[in-house]
Scaffold this active site. Structure first.
Site, short mmCIF file in Angstrom:
data_model
loop_
_atom_site.label_atom_id
_atom_site.label_comp_id
_atom_site.label_asym_id
_atom_site.label_seq_id
_atom_site.Cartn_x
_atom_site.Cartn_y
_atom_site.Cartn_z
N MET A 48 24.48 8.50 1.38
CA MET A 48 24.41 9.85 1.93
C MET A 48 24.74 9.86 3.42
O MET A 48 25.44 10.75 3.92
CB MET A 48 23.03 10.46 1.69
CG MET A 48 22.94 11.93 2.10
SD MET A 48 24.15 12.97 1.25
CE MET A 48 23.31 13.27 -0.31
N GLU A 75 0.81 -1.22 0.00
CA GLU A 75 0.00 0.00 0.00
C GLU A 75 0.85 1.27 0.00
O GLU A 75 0.42 2.30 -0.53
CB GLU A 75 -0.94 0.01 1.20
CG GLU A 75 -2.04 -1.06 1.14
CD GLU A 75 -1.65 -2.38 1.75
OE1 GLU A 75 -2.53 -3.26 1.87
OE2 GLU A 75 -0.45 -2.55 2.12
N LYS A 95 -17.84 -0.11 5.66
CA LYS A 95 -18.27 -1.16 4.75
C LYS A 95 -19.78 -1.12 4.49
O LYS A 95 -20.22 -1.38 3.36
CB LYS A 95 -17.89 -2.53 5.32
CG LYS A 95 -17.98 -3.66 4.29
CD LYS A 95 -17.33 -4.93 4.80
CE LYS A 95 -17.25 -5.99 3.73
NZ LYS A 95 -16.58 -7.22 4.20
N PHE A 120 -11.79 -6.54 14.03
CA PHE A 120 -10.67 -7.03 13.22
C PHE A 120 -10.31 -6.02 12.14
O PHE A 120 -11.17 -5.58 11.38
CB PHE A 120 -11.02 -8.38 12.59
CG PHE A 120 -9.94 -8.93 11.70
CD1 PHE A 120 -8.72 -9.32 12.22
CD2 PHE A 120 -10.15 -9.06 10.33
CE1 PHE A 120 -7.72 -9.83 11.40
CE2 PHE A 120 -9.16 -9.56 9.50
CZ PHE A 120 -7.94 -9.96 10.04
N GLN A 121 -9.05 -5.60 12.09
CA GLN A 121 -8.51 -4.64 11.14
C GLN A 121 -9.19 -3.28 11.22
O GLN A 121 -9.29 -2.55 10.24
CB GLN A 121 -8.56 -5.19 9.70
CG GLN A 121 -7.60 -6.37 9.50
CD GLN A 121 -7.41 -6.76 8.06
OE1 GLN A 121 -8.29 -6.55 7.22
NE2 GLN A 121 -6.26 -7.34 7.75
#
Length: 565
Positions: free
Chosen positions: A479, A54, A166, A116-117
Site C-alpha cells: 500500500m 502480549e 501483586k 523492577f518492571q
C-alpha cells in the site's frame, strides 16, 4: 453473604467465570505469577491460550470479541508485558471492541519507586480506554472486574484495563460476587427523544433519493434484522463501511457495496447525489468522507448513533437520533411509510457496470500475467460458499479482502479499521477461531504484516488451530508502494521487501503449506488448503506492482475517483 477465604487471584478467576468468560489470551511474568498459578486449578472452566507476544494477546482478544459478541480477555504481567498491549488496546478503542486487559503490577508498597518492571499502566492507558483502574486491595477485585465487564460491553463498547498489584493478588479475602449492572453518572444507552424520531421519519418519508450509510454500530447493537426491515419498508439503498460490511448479506438487493477510499463507485458517487443521507452506527471517518468541504452538501443528513459525541463531530447533521440502533430503528420503522425508489436504485447500475468493466474484470477475472490479489480472494470466498469469516491484516491485502470477499452472515469481517494496525491479522485470526470454532476462518496477509507477528505461528502450532492463512506475497509493502507510485514519483523508499521462505517457516511450525505461482494451480491449491486437517499457509506470489482500484486520493472529493490506466 460471606464466603470462604480465597486469594485475590482466585477471586479474579471466579469473577471472570461469573461474567461468562471461557477463554483467556495471556502471557505470564513475575508480577502475574499468582494469577497464572491459580489458573492451574481452573483449566476445566477457563481455557488459557498462551500467545507468543502480549500484542498478540490483545489482538486475539479483539478477534474473539468481534466474532463472538462477547468480551475478549487478556492477562499479562507488569512493565514490558503491559506496554506491549498498548497497540491492541488503542486498536480496540478506535474500533469499539470490548476487551478487558488485566495487567500484573508490583506490590503497592513499591509503587512509585521505579521497582523492577514497574510502569504507570493507568497513566499510559487512560487516554485509550473507556476505563482504567488500579486495584491495590484484594477486596476490590470482584467489584472492579465486574465493573470492567459492564463498562466494556455496554453502550459503545471498548477496552478496559485493570492493573492488579501483586499484594492484591495474594491477599486473602472472604469472596463475595455481585454483578455490576449500574454505575451512577454512566448511561450506556441514551433515552430516545420521540421528537427526533418523528423528525427523522418525516425526512425519510419526503426523500426522493435516500441513501443509508451502514457502520459497525448495527452489528454491535444486534440490529441486523431491524436494519433490513427499515431498508425494505422505505426501499433505501445502502453503502457499507469496512467494519459494517457483514451487517447485510453481500447479495442483498439493497446492499450497494463498500464506502470510502477504495470503495465501490456507486456508493461514493451516490453519496454526492442523494437528497437524504442516513448514517447508522458509523462515525464519518475521513476515509469514508474524503474532503469535508465538499461532502454531501446537497443532502439533508440524519445520524443514528449511540455515542452522542460522534454526532456532528465531523459532519453537521439535520437530525440526530441518539440511542441504541436496535431501538431507534424499530421506533423509526413505526413512523415511516412504505415507499418505492425504483428509479433511484436502478441508477446505481451504470456505476456498477463501469466499475466492473474498468476494475473488477481485470482484477478478479484475469486471463494472463501474474496472479492477482482479487482473483485469489474471490476464489477462496467462493470455495467456502461465502460462509467463512474474513480476517485481514492491513494494507493492500486488507482493501482487496474487504472488496472481493463475500458475506452471508453477520460478524464475518475482522480487520483493523481506525488504527490500521499491521500485524493485527495473525493473532486476530487466532482469537476469531476460538470465538467461532465451528466456522471457517480465512486470514489474508501481506508479506509485511505477517512478519510483524509471525511468532504467533507458535500459538497456532501449540493449539493445532485449524486456520486457513493466505499470504499475498508481492515482496513490497504494497500500500505504501502504491502511494509512492501515484504521488511520490515512484521513489520506492523503504518498501522493497526481501522475504524468507514462508513455506519453510510454516513447516518448522508443523503448519501445512504450499507455494502457488501459476493460475492453473490456484483452484487445486485452495481446495487442498480448505480440506487440510489442521492449520494451513498458502503462499501466493502475486504481481509485485499490483494496485487497489478504484481509489479516491486522501482528502479529495468523493467524485475524484482514480481508475487504472
Amino acid at each position: 453473604m460471606m464466603g470462604q477465604k480465597i486469594t485475590g487471584s482466585e477471586a479474579l478467576l471466579k469473577t471472570l467465570i461469573a461474567e461468562g468468560v471461557d477463554t483467556i489470551f495471556g502471557y505470564p511474568g513475575g508480577q502475574a505469577i499468582p494469577i497464572f498459578d491459580s489458573l492451574y486449578d481452573y483449566t476445566d472452566q477457563l481455557k488459557l491460550v498462551l500467545v507468543r507476544h502480549e500484542q498478540g494477546a490483545t489482538h486475539a482478544a479483539q478477534g474473539y470479541a468481534r466474532v463472538s459478541g462477547k468480551v475478549g480477555v487478556t492477562i499479562v504481567t507488569s512493565g514490558p508485558g503491559a506496554t506491549n498491549t498498548i497497540t491492541g488496546i488503542a486498536d480496540a478503542m478506535m474500533d469499539s471492541t470490548p476487551i478487558v486487559v488485566i495487567t500484573g503490577q508490583v506490590p503497592s508498597s513499591l509503587l512509585g519507586t521505579d521497582a523492577f518492571q514497574e510502569i504507570d499502566v493507568i497513566g499510559i492507558t487512560q487516554p485509550i480506554t473507556k476505563w482504567a483502574y488500579q486495584v491495590r486491595k484484594p477486596e476490590e477485585i470482584a467489584w472492579a472486574i465486574s465493573r470492567a465487564f459492564y463498562i466494556a460491553s455496554t453502550g459503545r463498547p471498548g477496552p478496559v484495563v485493570i492493573d492488579l498489584a501483586k499484594d492484591a493478588q495474594v491477599g486473602l479475602i472472604d469472596y463475595v460476587y455481585e454483578k455490576v449492572n449500574y454505575i451512577r453518572s454512566y448511561q450506556p444507552i441514551p433515552d430516545i427523544d420521540p421528537e427526533q424520531i418523528r423528525s427523522a421519519a418525516e425526512l425519510i418519508n419526503n426523500a426522493r433519493k435516500p441513501f443509508a450509510l451502514i457502520g459497525q454500530g448495527v452489528i454491535l447493537s444486534h440490529a441486523e434484522k431491524e436494519l433490513m426491515t427499515f431498508l425494505e419498508k422505505a426501499d433505501i439503498p445502502a453503502g457499507m463501511t469496512a467494519l459494517g460490511l457483514s451487517a447485510l448479506p453481500s447479495d442483498y438487493r439493497l446492499n450497494k457495496g463498500l464506502l470510502g477510499m477504495h470503495g465501490n463507485v456507486g456508493p461514493n458517487r451516490k453519496t454526492m447525489e442523494c437528497d437524504l443521507l442516513i448514517a447508522i452506527g458509523m462515525r464519518f471517518d475521513d476515509r469514508v468522507t474524503g474532503n469535508l468541504e465538499t461532502y454531501a452538501k446537497q443532502a439533508r443528513i440524519i445520524h443514528f448513533d449511540i455515542d452522542n459525541s460522534e454526532i456532528g463531530k465531523n459532519v453537521p447533521v439535520d437530525v440526530d437520533v441518539c440511542g441504541d440502533a436496535k431501538e431507534t430503528l424499530s421506533a423509526v420503522v413505526e413512523l415511516i411509510k412504505p415507499a418505492k425508489h425504483t428509479t433511484w436504485i436502478t441508477s446505481f447500475d451504470a456505476d456498477e457496470e463501469e466499475e466492473n468493466r474498468k476494475v473488477i474484470q481485470k482484477e478478479v477475472f484475469p486471463t494472463e500475467g501474474s496472479l492477482k490479489m482479487g482473483e485469489i480472494i474471490r476464489k477462496v470466498s467462493e470455495a467456502t460458499d461465502n460462509k467463512a469469516i474474513l480476517v485481514t491484516d492491513v494494507g493492500q491485502n486488507q482493501m482487496m479482502g474487504i472488496r472481493y470477499f463475500k458475506y452471508s452472515q453477520t460478524r464475518s469481517v475482522v480487520t483493523s479499521g481506525g488504527l490500521g494496525t499491521m500485524g493485527f491479522g495473525l493473532p486476530a485470526a487466532i482469537g476469531a477461531k476460538f470465538g467461532a470454532p465451528d466456522r471457517t476462518v480465512c486470514l489474508f496477509l501481506g508479506d509485511g504484516g505477517l512478519q510483524m507477528t509471525i511468532q504467533e505461528f507458535g500459538t497456532i502450532m501449540q493449539e493445532n488451530l485449524h486456520l486457513k492463512m493466505i499470504v499475498l506475497n508481492n515482496n513490497f509493502l504494497g500500500m505504501v508502494r502504491q502511494w509512492q507510485e501515484l504521488f511520490f514519483q515512484e521513489r520506492y523508499s523503504g518498501t522493497i521487501m526481501v522475504n524468507p521462505d514462508f513455506v519453510g517457516i510454516a513447516k518448522a511450525y508443523a503448519i501445512g503449506s504450499r507455494l502457488v505461482e501459476k493460475r492453473e494451480e490456484l483452484d487445486e491449491a485452495i481446495e487442498e488448503m480448505l480440506n487440510y486437517d489442521g492449520p494451513y499457509l498458502l503462499v501466493a506470489n502475486v504481481e509485485p506492482n499490483g494496485m487497489v482500484y478504484p481509489m479516491i486520493p486522501a482528502g479529495a472529493c468523493l467524485t475524484n475517483i482514480i481508475f487504472p490506466k
